[in-house]
Design an enzyme around this catalytic site. Structure first.
Site, short mmCIF file in Angstrom:
data_model
loop_
_atom_site.label_atom_id
_atom_site.label_comp_id
_atom_site.label_asym_id
_atom_site.label_seq_id
_atom_site.Cartn_x
_atom_site.Cartn_y
_atom_site.Cartn_z
N ASN A 8 0.88 -1.18 0.00
CA ASN A 8 0.00 0.00 0.00
C ASN A 8 0.91 1.22 0.00
O ASN A 8 1.49 1.57 1.03
CB ASN A 8 -0.90 -0.02 1.25
N LYS A 10 0.07 4.17 -0.30
CA LYS A 10 -0.62 5.38 0.24
C LYS A 10 -0.40 6.55 -0.72
O LYS A 10 -0.40 6.34 -1.93
CB LYS A 10 -0.14 5.64 1.67
N HIS A 97 -9.59 1.31 4.84
CA HIS A 97 -8.30 1.48 5.52
C HIS A 97 -8.50 2.43 6.71
O HIS A 97 -9.28 3.37 6.63
CB HIS A 97 -7.26 2.05 4.55
N GLU A 99 -6.90 4.83 7.77
CA GLU A 99 -6.69 6.25 7.47
C GLU A 99 -7.92 6.85 6.80
O GLU A 99 -8.24 8.03 7.00
CB GLU A 99 -5.43 6.41 6.60
N GLU A 164 -5.49 -4.77 10.64
CA GLU A 164 -4.49 -3.71 10.81
C GLU A 164 -4.88 -2.84 12.00
O GLU A 164 -5.59 -1.85 11.83
CB GLU A 164 -4.46 -2.80 9.57
N GLY A 170 2.54 2.34 10.99
CA GLY A 170 3.55 3.39 10.92
C GLY A 170 4.25 3.68 12.24
O GLY A 170 4.93 4.69 12.39
N SER A 206 3.35 -2.08 10.42
CA SER A 206 4.79 -2.16 10.70
C SER A 206 5.42 -3.49 10.26
O SER A 206 6.34 -3.99 10.91
CB SER A 206 5.06 -1.88 12.19
P1 13P Z 1 3.01 0.50 7.77
O1 13P Z 1 3.52 -0.79 7.17
O2 13P Z 1 3.76 1.71 7.32
O3 13P Z 1 2.86 0.38 9.24
O4 13P Z 1 1.52 0.70 7.18
C1 13P Z 1 0.64 -0.34 7.24
C2 13P Z 1 -0.56 0.01 6.43
O5 13P Z 1 -1.28 0.93 6.75
C3 13P Z 1 -0.79 -0.78 5.22
O6 13P Z 1 -2.08 -0.57 4.72
#
Ligand code: 13P
Length: 247
Positions: A8, A10, A97, A99, A164, A170, A206
């Protein structure tokens, strides 16, 4: 059983950078184990999906969107429909997601519509679920997950669910490995209770080349959804390499 490794990106990338990225990633994909036992998917910013699709047409990589709209077309400035994603060759789409839940106020009724739109367009939805730190501290994790999964009750085809927890995204912090296995198991059985079917259950938050082996070896985890560690082709390539060896 086939396992998934999903990037992803983003809101990251440039058109020139994507060409270099794919050129570098190619060397990690030529291994037969990668082709036969892994499904590698890149979910890119929507403006780059056509470029990515063109660059990957000879490779064993599928392309996915990061979201889709609740309608097929119309006066929704700035939005992308599931049909448009399918039209340019996407096979998958991330939905819900954390976010998007957090910054775009997406709740279960919106997300259920998106899942249905994805399915109607022939896309495979990857529903992201997971509790916040506050919900975890209030022992509300199971209740939250059940509510989030409940929107899949009308899904007919293949479904992927990514666990997740937002406090692991992150942050460099992951839940204890046993907890991840338990949560993935719980999600699988809740989904089965709801639909009578099996879904692929992935872990995200992560994930990197140092910790991916455990996830890929686990019988309860069907793959990983990778954010930051998918931004550089060398680190995503390493994750793919380790994933292929783990099978
Ligand atoms: P990270 O791997 O940066 O923690 O992000 C995970 C994520 O949100 C994947 O969709």
């Amino acid at each position: 059983m086939k396992k998934y490794i999903i990037a992803n990106w983003k809101m990251s990338g440039t058109s020139a950078g994507i060409a270099d990225y794919i050129a570098c990633l190619t060397k990690y994909l030529t291994n037969k184990r990668v082709e036969n036992e892994l499904t590698v998917i890149i979910c890119a910013p929507h403006v780059y999906l056509s470029t990515l699709k063109d660059l990957t047409k000879e490779l064993s990589i599928s392309v996915g969107g990061q979201d889709c709209h609740t309608h097929t077309k119309g006066a929704f400035t700035g939005e992308t429909s599931a049909e448009m994603l399918a039209d340019i060759g996407c096979k998958y789409v991330l939905i819900g997601h954390s976010e998007r839940r957090k910054y775009n106020g997406e709740d279960e009724s919106i997300l259920k519509n998106k899942v249905i739109m994805a399915q109607n367009a022939g896309l495979i939805p990857i529903l992201c679920v997971g509790e916040s730190l506050v919900e975890r501290e209030q022992n509300a994790t199971l209740e939250v997950l059940k509510r989030q999964i409940s929107i899949l009750d009308e899904v007919k085809g293949e479904t992927l669910i990514a666990y997740e927890p937002d406090w692991a995204i992150g942050t460099g912090v992951t839940p204890k490995f046993n907890d991840i296995q338990t949560m993935c198991n719980t999600i699988a059985s809740e989904y089965h209770k709801l639909t009578g079917k099996d879904a692929y259950i992935l872990y995200g938050g992560s994930v990197n080349a140092e910790n991916v082996l455990d996830f890929m070896q686990s019988e309860d985890v069907d793959g990983v959804l990778v954010g930051k560690a998918s931004l550089l082709p060398e680190s995503f390539g390493k994750i793919i390499e380790i994933g292929a060896q783990a099978n």
